[in-house]
Design an enzyme around this catalytic site. Structure first.
Site, PDB file in Angstrom:
ATOM      1  N   LEU A  72       0.249   3.473  -2.211  1.00 33.43           N
ATOM      2  CA  LEU A  72       0.673   3.447  -3.496  1.00 33.43           C
ATOM      3  C   LEU A  72       1.222   4.581  -4.060  1.00 33.43           C
ATOM      4  O   LEU A  72       0.794   5.767  -3.855  1.00 33.43           O
ATOM      5  CB  LEU A  72      -0.716   2.863  -4.385  1.00 33.43           C
ATOM      6  CG  LEU A  72      -1.325   1.696  -3.570  1.00 33.43           C
ATOM      7  CD1 LEU A  72      -2.469   1.179  -4.431  1.00 33.43           C
ATOM      8  CD2 LEU A  72      -0.387   0.513  -3.753  1.00 33.43           C
ATOM      9  N   ARG A  83       8.539   4.689   1.330  1.00 33.83           N
ATOM     10  CA  ARG A  83       9.229   5.177   2.363  1.00 33.83           C
ATOM     11  C   ARG A  83       9.784   6.682   2.243  1.00 33.83           C
ATOM     12  O   ARG A  83      10.228   7.253   3.182  1.00 33.83           O
ATOM     13  CB  ARG A  83      10.490   4.402   2.789  1.00 33.83           C
ATOM     14  CG  ARG A  83      10.010   2.980   3.541  1.00 33.83           C
ATOM     15  CD  ARG A  83      11.066   2.034   4.079  1.00 33.83           C
ATOM     16  NE  ARG A  83      10.461   1.068   4.759  1.00 33.83           N
ATOM     17  CZ  ARG A  83      10.264  -0.102   4.586  1.00 33.83           C
ATOM     18  NH1 ARG A  83      10.698  -0.775   3.226  1.00 33.83           N
ATOM     19  NH2 ARG A  83       9.827  -1.159   5.396  1.00 33.83           N
ATOM     20  N   GLY A 139       5.094   4.164  -9.285  1.00 38.30           N
ATOM     21  CA  GLY A 139       5.532   2.554  -9.395  1.00 38.30           C
ATOM     22  C   GLY A 139       4.603   1.749  -9.388  1.00 38.30           C
ATOM     23  O   GLY A 139       4.568   0.869 -10.263  1.00 38.30           O
ATOM     24  N   HIS A 140       4.059   1.605  -8.285  1.00 40.96           N
ATOM     25  CA  HIS A 140       2.885   0.487  -8.150  1.00 40.96           C
ATOM     26  C   HIS A 140       2.067   0.549  -9.243  1.00 40.96           C
ATOM     27  O   HIS A 140       1.292  -0.582  -9.786  1.00 40.96           O
ATOM     28  CB  HIS A 140       2.055   0.712  -6.872  1.00 40.96           C
ATOM     29  CG  HIS A 140       2.907   0.690  -5.413  1.00 40.96           C
ATOM     30  ND1 HIS A 140       3.171   1.695  -4.583  1.00 40.96           N
ATOM     31  CD2 HIS A 140       3.510  -0.426  -5.006  1.00 40.96           C
ATOM     32  CE1 HIS A 140       3.764   1.180  -3.572  1.00 40.96           C
ATOM     33  NE2 HIS A 140       4.077   0.022  -3.615  1.00 40.96           N
ATOM     34  N   MET A 164      10.968   5.877  -6.706  1.00 45.36           N
ATOM     35  CA  MET A 164       9.854   6.012  -6.036  1.00 45.36           C
ATOM     36  C   MET A 164       9.769   5.175  -5.023  1.00 45.36           C
ATOM     37  O   MET A 164       9.920   3.820  -5.169  1.00 45.36           O
ATOM     38  CB  MET A 164       8.611   5.934  -7.019  1.00 45.36           C
ATOM     39  CG  MET A 164       8.587   7.117  -7.766  1.00 45.36           C
ATOM     40  SD  MET A 164       6.954   7.132  -8.862  1.00 45.36           S
ATOM     41  CE  MET A 164       7.341   8.719  -9.846  1.00 45.36           C
ATOM     42  N   SER A 165       9.337   5.336  -3.729  1.00 46.93           N
ATOM     43  CA  SER A 165       9.230   4.474  -2.703  1.00 46.93           C
ATOM     44  C   SER A 165       7.997   5.037  -1.607  1.00 46.93           C
ATOM     45  O   SER A 165       8.267   6.424  -1.347  1.00 46.93           O
ATOM     46  CB  SER A 165      10.433   4.194  -1.932  1.00 46.93           C
ATOM     47  OG  SER A 165      10.286   3.539  -0.533  1.00 46.93           O
ATOM     48  N   ASP A 172      12.889  -3.545  -6.199  1.00 49.89           N
ATOM     49  CA  ASP A 172      13.253  -4.721  -5.045  1.00 49.89           C
ATOM     50  C   ASP A 172      13.967  -6.072  -5.985  1.00 49.89           C
ATOM     51  O   ASP A 172      13.512  -6.938  -6.038  1.00 49.89           O
ATOM     52  CB  ASP A 172      12.157  -5.021  -3.974  1.00 49.89           C
ATOM     53  CG  ASP A 172      11.621  -4.045  -3.476  1.00 49.89           C
ATOM     54  OD1 ASP A 172      12.063  -3.719  -2.490  1.00 49.89           O
ATOM     55  OD2 ASP A 172      10.463  -3.447  -4.172  1.00 49.89           O
ATOM     56  N   GLN A 209      14.566  -9.099  -4.049  1.00 51.67           N
ATOM     57  CA  GLN A 209      13.009 -10.138  -3.775  1.00 51.67           C
ATOM     58  C   GLN A 209      12.844 -10.704  -5.003  1.00 51.67           C
ATOM     59  O   GLN A 209      12.203 -11.626  -4.976  1.00 51.67           O
ATOM     60  CB  GLN A 209      12.391  -8.908  -3.365  1.00 51.67           C
ATOM     61  CG  GLN A 209      11.052  -9.078  -3.159  1.00 51.67           C
ATOM     62  CD  GLN A 209       9.707  -8.258  -2.559  1.00 51.67           C
ATOM     63  OE1 GLN A 209       9.753  -7.939  -1.455  1.00 51.67           O
ATOM     64  NE2 GLN A 209       9.222  -7.391  -3.552  1.00 51.67           N
ATOM     65  N   GLY A 260       0.782  -1.184  -0.109  1.00 49.81           N
ATOM     66  CA  GLY A 260      -0.078   0.024   0.099  1.00 49.81           C
ATOM     67  C   GLY A 260       0.938   1.328  -0.033  1.00 49.81           C
ATOM     68  O   GLY A 260       1.837   1.161  -0.319  1.00 49.81           O
TER      69      GLY A 260
END
Ligand code: AMP
Length: 277
Positions: A24, A185, A27-28, A182-183, A148, A151, A22
């Protein structure tokens, strides 16, 4: 969710899946577009929004991780997502606290380095939750972000090793105009930290430039990156690694095509980035 997914499967409807935590951003949403392209108008796109407790360490930001759910749902609606799956911790880890949840999925090799070394239980949490989500959502395609990289490599290996009937796609990292990846965080950063955070992208550019002319020994390039990071008062290098993008094996010599990943604390916020050089 699983009942719906099994009904779609029985009707021959294909599902493309984008797992997220979430908060968002574009990027998402680029992963959502990729998912939509994959299954077309006859398919369904499912986004999950779940801040998975088992992939956070005890001293990490699990409780303060941003959860702007109604904004996320509006973005998903606007993007044409068919279903947003937002399970509760109780639904995903029934009785974990009382010790009645005890099954985990562990990848044993690719998860030893980089993020896995810095965050020892992180990838066990990731592979476990992704397996659970795949079983619930029953996707034929799942889209992950190159942001990521480790991952994605670990999930790809898990899918192959465990014969999961899911096709793995990895979509490129979306960046802000100044290069910052983009993140979710990034919103922890104050104005000064936000400026200093571009040092991750500048590190990648520095390494790219050095590797393009001639192969460089990895320790030499690591030292150069460390010096660049040290020029920013609030930045602290956690790690920088050079490796083969497919196998994640360390690259003793860095050349064009070698992969680079780094993690940097900017203030208290830990940011990661990576790229093929
Ligand atoms: P997260 O919500 O951070 O767990 O991310 C969910 C998915 O979005 C993961 O597959 C990430 O790799 C991907 N993602 C996160 N940031 C970006 C970005 N800047 N560009 C592309 N994909 C991203």
């Amino acid at each position: 969710m699983q009942r719906q997914a099994l009904a779609w499967r029985a009707m021959g409807i294909r599902v493309a899946f984008v797992p997220t935590m979430g908060c968002l951003h574009a990027g998402h949403l680029s992963l959502v577009q990729r998912a939509q392209r994959e299954v077309g108008a006859k398919g369904r796109v499912v986004v999950s929004i779940y801040v998975n407790p088992t992939q956070f360490g005890p001293a990490e930001d699990f409780s303060r991780y941003p959860r702007p759910l109604s904004r996320d749902l509006a973005l998903c609606r606007e993007a044409g997502v068919d279903v947003v799956f937002t399970p509760t911790d109780a639904a995903m880890y029934a009785g974990q606290a009382e010790g009645s949840y005890s099954t985990y999925v562990v990848e044993e090799r690719l998860s030893q380095s980089m993020e896995g070394r810095a965050r020892p239980t992180h990838f066990r949490g990731v592979t476990t939750i992704v397996t659970k989500l795949f079983n619930i959502v029953q996707p034929s395609v799942a889209v992950f972000g190159a942001k990521d990289w480790q991952q994605a490599a670990i999930v790809r290996r898990m899918v192959a090793d465990l014969n999961l009937p899911v096709r793995m796609l990895v979509a490129p990292t979306l960046r802000e105009p100044d290069g910052l990846a983009m993140s979710s965080r990034n919103r922890y950063l104050d104005a000064a930290q936000r400026t200093q955070a571009t040092v991750l992208w500048h590190s990648i550019q520095l390494a790219r430039k050095r590797a393009q002319s001639a192969p460089v020994r990895a320790p030499v390039l690591k030292a150069a990156v460390a010096r660049l990071i040290a020029t920013q008062s609030q930045a602290k290098l956690d790690y920088v690694e050079f490796f083969d993008g497919d196998t994640l094996e360390p690259a003793p010599r860095v050349r064009r095509g070698t992969h680079m990943a780094l993690a940097v604390f900017v203030g208290k916020t830990r940011l990661i980035d990576n790229a093929q050089l």
